[in-house]
Design an enzyme around this catalytic site. Sequence first.
Site, mmCIF file in Angstrom:
data_model
loop_
_atom_site.group_PDB
_atom_site.id
_atom_site.type_symbol
_atom_site.label_atom_id
_atom_site.label_comp_id
_atom_site.label_asym_id
_atom_site.label_seq_id
_atom_site.Cartn_x
_atom_site.Cartn_y
_atom_site.Cartn_z
ATOM 1 N N HIS A 103 0.843 -1.294 0.164
ATOM 2 C CA HIS A 103 0.042 -0.055 0.035
ATOM 3 C C HIS A 103 0.779 1.105 -0.071
ATOM 4 C CE1 HIS A 103 -3.048 -2.793 0.799
ATOM 5 N NE2 HIS A 103 -2.476 -2.946 2.196
ATOM 6 N N GLU A 120 -1.320 -0.391 8.288
ATOM 7 C CA GLU A 120 -2.714 -1.387 8.776
ATOM 8 C C GLU A 120 -1.879 -2.211 9.928
ATOM 9 O OE1 GLU A 120 -4.071 -4.316 6.103
ATOM 10 O OE2 GLU A 120 -2.472 -3.820 4.864
ATOM 11 N N HIS A 178 3.248 -7.458 1.726
ATOM 12 C CA HIS A 178 2.536 -8.426 2.623
ATOM 13 C C HIS A 178 1.175 -9.384 1.890
ATOM 14 C CE1 HIS A 178 0.002 -4.928 2.576
ATOM 15 N NE2 HIS A 178 -1.156 -5.411 3.002
ATOM 16 N N ARG A 198 -1.459 -4.787 -6.255
ATOM 17 C CA ARG A 198 -1.241 -6.120 -6.253
ATOM 18 C C ARG A 198 0.043 -6.403 -7.009
ATOM 19 N NH1 ARG A 198 -5.840 -7.193 -8.831
ATOM 20 N NH2 ARG A 198 -7.340 -6.993 -6.778
#
Length: 322
Positions: A103, A120, A178, A198
Amino acid sequence: MKVYPIKFNPILKEKIWGGNKLKHVLGKNTYKTDVGESWEISDVNGNVSVVNNGVYKGNNLKELIEEHKSNFLGVHNFENFGYNFPLLIKFLDAKTDLSVQVHPDNKMAKKHHNSFGKTEMWYIMDSDKDADIVLGLKDKTTNPEVLNHINSKNVGSIFNREQVNKGDSYFIPAGKIHAIGAGVLAAEIQQTSDITYRVYDWDREDDNGQKRELHTKLAEQATKQFDSNGKSDYTLEQNSVANLVSCEYFTTNILDLSKTQEKSYNELDSFVIFMCVDGNVDITAGEHIESLIIGETIILPANTDLVKFHSNNAKLLEIYID
């Protein structure tokens, strides 16, 4: 603002990698199959959460912020985020591996998407035997250009994989490669962003024989290296609080409850979210009691003072912005 434990209708998302644990383990009411995510509290465009209990039933998250401002968000949060809710709260069920992804940070997300970045964390609620996750690149000297050349033959030598167990917790800052692996049921706390680059999708195809789009050029720009794997080092004792993550975007603690307790939030200038990750609990705030079972989430407005917890077998994630 009226103080009580506010619940929202979950927003359920079917995913190519999703399973049935959100329905059968966490009790989500759905006829859908392959449900991978339950968005518990969301301010993402097109997916704004709606209250399902109490005096604000039928209002959405935006309307609560617009009407109650700092009484709901906290003074500092309202100054920083205005009418935008800063966090996205989820439960995830991975029947198969999620795509390996990364991200963007705030700067990159602002430039390319006019959005927040996406830092996150995960709390592992349950995991099948030998379940694992992808965390970063195996070799810290690897050039991110390798992300453009991943295939089934070399993928095992590129990504670092770690086995996980129930109760493990991981911090995933923006820029870290991740993926949650097959067999993992997790709670996820993140910045309000739905931006994912992705990198690799295990060569799988959808029902039409199509592979999902990859975003390797953007991922190459976004990827950073980190010294730590991000696993939280904590010890949890009954009727105590342990910190899992403290960062500029959120603080997450875990509470292990086996008796009635009271806690004051009078000095905290923030809303407080509770995710029940085990057992059940009755939460009293203001003059209202709300029952919470595993897989449910509530939010308390920032003008909440005293909260009472009554349980003999609950674990709660406590989330706020400090």
